[in-house]
Write a protein that holds these residues in place. Structure first.
Motif, PDB file in Angstrom:
ATOM      1  N   MET A  40       8.716  72.234 -34.002  1.00  0.00           N
ATOM      2  CA  MET A  40       7.628  71.956 -33.057  1.00  0.00           C
ATOM      3  C   MET A  40       7.455  70.436 -32.894  1.00  0.00           C
ATOM      4  SD  MET A  40       4.843  74.899 -34.019  1.00  0.00           S
ATOM      5  CE  MET A  40       3.939  74.651 -32.485  1.00  0.00           C
ATOM      6  N   PRO A  41       8.013  69.862 -31.848  1.00  0.00           N
ATOM      7  CA  PRO A  41       7.941  68.408 -31.672  1.00  0.00           C
ATOM      8  C   PRO A  41       6.487  67.922 -31.570  1.00  0.00           C
ATOM      9  CG  PRO A  41       9.403  69.414 -30.037  1.00  0.00           C
ATOM     10  CD  PRO A  41       8.710  70.521 -30.757  1.00  0.00           C
ATOM     11  N   CYS A  42       6.102  67.154 -32.578  1.00  0.00           N
ATOM     12  CA  CYS A  42       4.737  66.613 -32.602  1.00  0.00           C
ATOM     13  C   CYS A  42       4.676  65.443 -33.566  1.00  0.00           C
ATOM     14  CB  CYS A  42       3.723  67.682 -33.016  1.00  0.00           C
ATOM     15  SG  CYS A  42       3.897  68.264 -34.719  1.00  0.00           S
ATOM     16  N   ARG A  43       3.594  64.711 -33.471  1.00  0.00           N
ATOM     17  CA  ARG A  43       3.277  63.679 -34.455  1.00  0.00           C
ATOM     18  C   ARG A  43       2.158  64.250 -35.326  1.00  0.00           C
ATOM     19  NH1 ARG A  43       2.329  58.075 -31.533  1.00  0.00           N
ATOM     20  NH2 ARG A  43       2.490  57.352 -33.688  1.00  0.00           N
ATOM     21  N   ILE A  44       2.223  63.970 -36.629  1.00  0.00           N
ATOM     22  CA  ILE A  44       1.255  64.531 -37.563  1.00  0.00           C
ATOM     23  C   ILE A  44       0.566  63.386 -38.294  1.00  0.00           C
ATOM     24  CG2 ILE A  44       0.920  66.036 -39.568  1.00  0.00           C
ATOM     25  CD1 ILE A  44       3.453  67.547 -38.706  1.00  0.00           C
ATOM     26  N   PHE A  45      -0.773  63.346 -38.173  1.00  0.00           N
ATOM     27  CA  PHE A  45      -1.587  62.307 -38.787  1.00  0.00           C
ATOM     28  C   PHE A  45      -2.569  62.935 -39.771  1.00  0.00           C
ATOM     29  CE2 PHE A  45      -0.696  60.957 -34.422  1.00  0.00           C
ATOM     30  CZ  PHE A  45      -0.128  59.708 -34.628  1.00  0.00           C
ATOM     31  N   GLU A  46      -3.038  62.117 -40.711  1.00  0.00           N
ATOM     32  CA  GLU A  46      -4.179  62.525 -41.533  1.00  0.00           C
ATOM     33  C   GLU A  46      -5.412  62.565 -40.645  1.00  0.00           C
ATOM     34  OE1 GLU A  46      -4.075  60.458 -45.788  1.00  0.00           O
ATOM     35  OE2 GLU A  46      -3.957  59.010 -44.153  1.00  0.00           O
ATOM     36  N   LEU A  47      -6.347  63.447 -40.949  1.00  0.00           N
ATOM     37  CA  LEU A  47      -7.638  63.419 -40.272  1.00  0.00           C
ATOM     38  C   LEU A  47      -8.399  62.164 -40.694  1.00  0.00           C
ATOM     39  CD1 LEU A  47      -9.943  64.747 -38.605  1.00  0.00           C
ATOM     40  CD2 LEU A  47     -10.659  65.837 -40.736  1.00  0.00           C
ATOM     41  N   SER A  69      -8.873  59.801 -37.495  1.00  0.00           N
ATOM     42  CA  SER A  69      -8.100  59.978 -36.263  1.00  0.00           C
ATOM     43  C   SER A  69      -8.827  60.948 -35.336  1.00  0.00           C
ATOM     44  CB  SER A  69      -6.688  60.477 -36.582  1.00  0.00           C
ATOM     45  OG  SER A  69      -6.726  61.661 -37.340  1.00  0.00           O
ATOM     46  N   HIS A  70      -8.826  60.591 -34.052  1.00  0.00           N
ATOM     47  CA  HIS A  70      -9.550  61.372 -33.044  1.00  0.00           C
ATOM     48  C   HIS A  70      -8.748  61.421 -31.749  1.00  0.00           C
ATOM     49  CE1 HIS A  70     -13.178  61.090 -35.550  1.00  0.00           C
ATOM     50  NE2 HIS A  70     -12.753  59.864 -35.805  1.00  0.00           N
ATOM     51  N   GLY A  71      -8.961  62.434 -30.963  1.00  0.00           N
ATOM     52  CA  GLY A  71      -8.347  62.549 -29.648  1.00  0.00           C
ATOM     53  C   GLY A  71      -8.719  63.889 -29.049  1.00  0.00           C
ATOM     54  N   TRP A  72      -9.015  63.902 -27.768  1.00  0.00           N
ATOM     55  CA  TRP A  72      -9.495  65.127 -27.125  1.00  0.00           C
ATOM     56  C   TRP A  72      -8.547  66.300 -27.311  1.00  0.00           C
ATOM     57  CZ3 TRP A  72     -14.293  65.034 -26.657  1.00  0.00           C
ATOM     58  CH2 TRP A  72     -14.989  63.940 -26.151  1.00  0.00           C
ATOM     59  N   GLY A  73      -7.254  66.048 -27.254  1.00  0.00           N
ATOM     60  CA  GLY A  73      -6.288  67.141 -27.314  1.00  0.00           C
ATOM     61  C   GLY A  73      -5.555  67.277 -28.640  1.00  0.00           C
ATOM     62  N   LEU A  74      -6.053  66.621 -29.684  1.00  0.00           N
ATOM     63  CA  LEU A  74      -5.433  66.790 -30.990  1.00  0.00           C
ATOM     64  C   LEU A  74      -5.742  68.182 -31.537  1.00  0.00           C
ATOM     65  CD1 LEU A  74      -6.118  63.372 -32.758  1.00  0.00           C
ATOM     66  CD2 LEU A  74      -4.003  64.177 -31.684  1.00  0.00           C
ATOM     67  N   ILE A  75      -4.791  68.720 -32.268  1.00  0.00           N
ATOM     68  CA  ILE A  75      -4.938  70.051 -32.863  1.00  0.00           C
ATOM     69  C   ILE A  75      -5.158  69.873 -34.355  1.00  0.00           C
ATOM     70  CG2 ILE A  75      -3.764  72.243 -33.302  1.00  0.00           C
ATOM     71  CD1 ILE A  75      -2.124  71.429 -30.630  1.00  0.00           C
ATOM     72  N   GLN A  76      -6.250  70.408 -34.858  1.00  0.00           N
ATOM     73  CA  GLN A  76      -6.563  70.294 -36.279  1.00  0.00           C
ATOM     74  C   GLN A  76      -5.829  71.391 -37.046  1.00  0.00           C
ATOM     75  OE1 GLN A  76      -9.409  70.440 -33.965  1.00  0.00           O
ATOM     76  NE2 GLN A  76      -8.923  68.270 -33.807  1.00  0.00           N
ATOM     77  N   LEU A  77      -5.267  70.996 -38.195  1.00  0.00           N
ATOM     78  CA  LEU A  77      -4.640  71.934 -39.122  1.00  0.00           C
ATOM     79  C   LEU A  77      -5.184  71.599 -40.501  1.00  0.00           C
ATOM     80  CD1 LEU A  77      -2.598  74.125 -39.958  1.00  0.00           C
ATOM     81  CD2 LEU A  77      -0.864  72.307 -40.096  1.00  0.00           C
ATOM     82  N   LEU A  97      -2.611  67.155 -35.263  1.00  0.00           N
ATOM     83  CA  LEU A  97      -1.313  67.316 -34.629  1.00  0.00           C
ATOM     84  C   LEU A  97      -1.387  66.847 -33.176  1.00  0.00           C
ATOM     85  CD1 LEU A  97      -0.579  70.956 -35.880  1.00  0.00           C
ATOM     86  CD2 LEU A  97      -0.210  68.788 -37.083  1.00  0.00           C
ATOM     87  N   TYR A  98      -0.448  65.998 -32.809  1.00  0.00           N
ATOM     88  CA  TYR A  98      -0.342  65.474 -31.446  1.00  0.00           C
ATOM     89  C   TYR A  98       0.936  66.038 -30.838  1.00  0.00           C
ATOM     90  CZ  TYR A  98       0.061  61.977 -27.697  1.00  0.00           C
ATOM     91  OH  TYR A  98       0.174  61.341 -26.484  1.00  0.00           O
ATOM     92  N   ALA A  99       0.792  67.048 -30.010  1.00  0.00           N
ATOM     93  CA  ALA A  99       1.945  67.734 -29.422  1.00  0.00           C
ATOM     94  C   ALA A  99       2.710  66.805 -28.486  1.00  0.00           C
ATOM     95  CB  ALA A  99       1.470  68.968 -28.658  1.00  0.00           C
ATOM     96  N   GLU A 100       4.040  66.823 -28.612  1.00  0.00           N
ATOM     97  CA  GLU A 100       4.877  66.017 -27.725  1.00  0.00           C
ATOM     98  C   GLU A 100       4.627  66.438 -26.277  1.00  0.00           C
ATOM     99  OE1 GLU A 100       9.470  66.271 -27.159  1.00  0.00           O
ATOM    100  OE2 GLU A 100       9.033  64.934 -28.858  1.00  0.00           O
ATOM    101  N   GLY A 101       4.378  65.466 -25.423  1.00  0.00           N
ATOM    102  CA  GLY A 101       4.108  65.737 -24.012  1.00  0.00           C
ATOM    103  C   GLY A 101       2.648  65.960 -23.692  1.00  0.00           C
ATOM    104  N   VAL A 109       0.126  71.732 -22.248  1.00  0.00           N
ATOM    105  CA  VAL A 109       0.961  71.461 -23.422  1.00  0.00           C
ATOM    106  C   VAL A 109       0.161  71.680 -24.700  1.00  0.00           C
ATOM    107  CG1 VAL A 109       2.143  69.613 -24.691  1.00  0.00           C
ATOM    108  CG2 VAL A 109       2.563  69.917 -22.243  1.00  0.00           C
ATOM    109  N   VAL A 110      -1.076  71.173 -24.745  1.00  0.00           N
ATOM    110  CA  VAL A 110      -1.934  71.339 -25.932  1.00  0.00           C
ATOM    111  C   VAL A 110      -2.125  72.827 -26.228  1.00  0.00           C
ATOM    112  CG1 VAL A 110      -4.263  70.982 -26.872  1.00  0.00           C
ATOM    113  CG2 VAL A 110      -3.117  69.134 -25.604  1.00  0.00           C
ATOM    114  N   ASN A 111      -2.485  73.590 -25.201  1.00  0.00           N
ATOM    115  CA  ASN A 111      -2.742  75.023 -25.391  1.00  0.00           C
ATOM    116  C   ASN A 111      -1.486  75.782 -25.801  1.00  0.00           C
ATOM    117  OD1 ASN A 111      -5.517  74.903 -24.773  1.00  0.00           O
ATOM    118  ND2 ASN A 111      -5.068  74.931 -22.588  1.00  0.00           N
ATOM    119  N   ALA A 112      -0.350  75.464 -25.183  1.00  0.00           N
ATOM    120  CA  ALA A 112       0.901  76.159 -25.524  1.00  0.00           C
ATOM    121  C   ALA A 112       1.325  75.851 -26.960  1.00  0.00           C
ATOM    122  CB  ALA A 112       2.006  75.755 -24.545  1.00  0.00           C
TER     123      ALA A 112
END
Length: 191
Positions: free
Chosen positions: A24-31, A99-107, A69-73, A150-153
């Motif tokens: 799953m192409p993404c960038r992964i950051f600490e919260l 780290s913050h962003g409207w479309g970031l996905i929390q895991l 998680l910051y999804a590629e694209g 992209v975020v939702n998919a």
């Protein structure tokens, strides 16, 4: 539905992270960073192991992992904020980053503590929620900058992998293999 609550620990966490890094192409950051430190970005499982000093995933006792998680694209911007800390309450530390962003996905990957395993979790903002809160958090930029398809998919694909990895359920929550072993090893509460 962007939210997925599930039970996982130890090797289950490694399974999910391996899947992210490999497929799953993404960038992964600490919260949130460690005290008086920059946010870590993880490019491999070994980066996670080094940061959290994980030598053996099977033990399931590593710290809880709060990741973004910051999804590629996905396009939008990731914002890193310096947060002031009370040094009296934080062993002398005066700041950390988040780290913050409207479309970031929390895991959030929870580990057992004192014989209790809380549920792990994925979630992200919807486009509507982000638009409704945009004036409250202008530093996060315009939610329209994000590619919400992209975020939702990406979120659906991650949640589908987690659900398919489950071996049983507790209520609506899927239970991954090592978490199932953890629960099976708990002392019986039967009278």
């Amino acid at each position: 539905m962007p939210n997925c609550d599930f039970f996982a620990c130890g090797d289950d966490h490694r399974l999910i992270l391996d899947h992210l890094f490999e497929t799953m192409p993404c960038r992964i950051f600490e919260l949130a960073s460690e005290f008086e430190s920059e946010i870590a970005e993880f490019r491999s499982l070994s980066d996670v192991e080094r940061r959290y000093q994980i030598n053996d995933w099977s033990q399931g006792q590593h710290p809880t992992l709060h990741l973004q998680l910051y999804a590629e694209g996905a396009n939008g911007n990731v914002h890193f904020r310096r947060d002031a800390l009370n040094p009296k309450a934080c062993k002398g530390a005066t700041y950390r980053y988040s780290s913050h962003g409207w479309g970031l996905i929390q895991l959030y990957l929870e580990s057992p503590r004192n014989g209790v395993l809380r549920n792990s979790h994925t979630n992200h903002n919807s486009e509507t929620r982000a638009r409704n809160w945009a004036t409250t958090y202008p530093e996060l930029g315009d939610p329209a900058d994000w590619n919400w398809a992209v975020v939702n998919a990406f979120s659906r694909k991650l949640n589908r992998f987690i659900r398919k990895s489950g071996v049983e359920k507790q209520g609506s929550r899927v239970v991954l293999p090592q978490a199932a072993s953890f629960f099976a090893a708990l002392p019986s509460t039967d009278p």
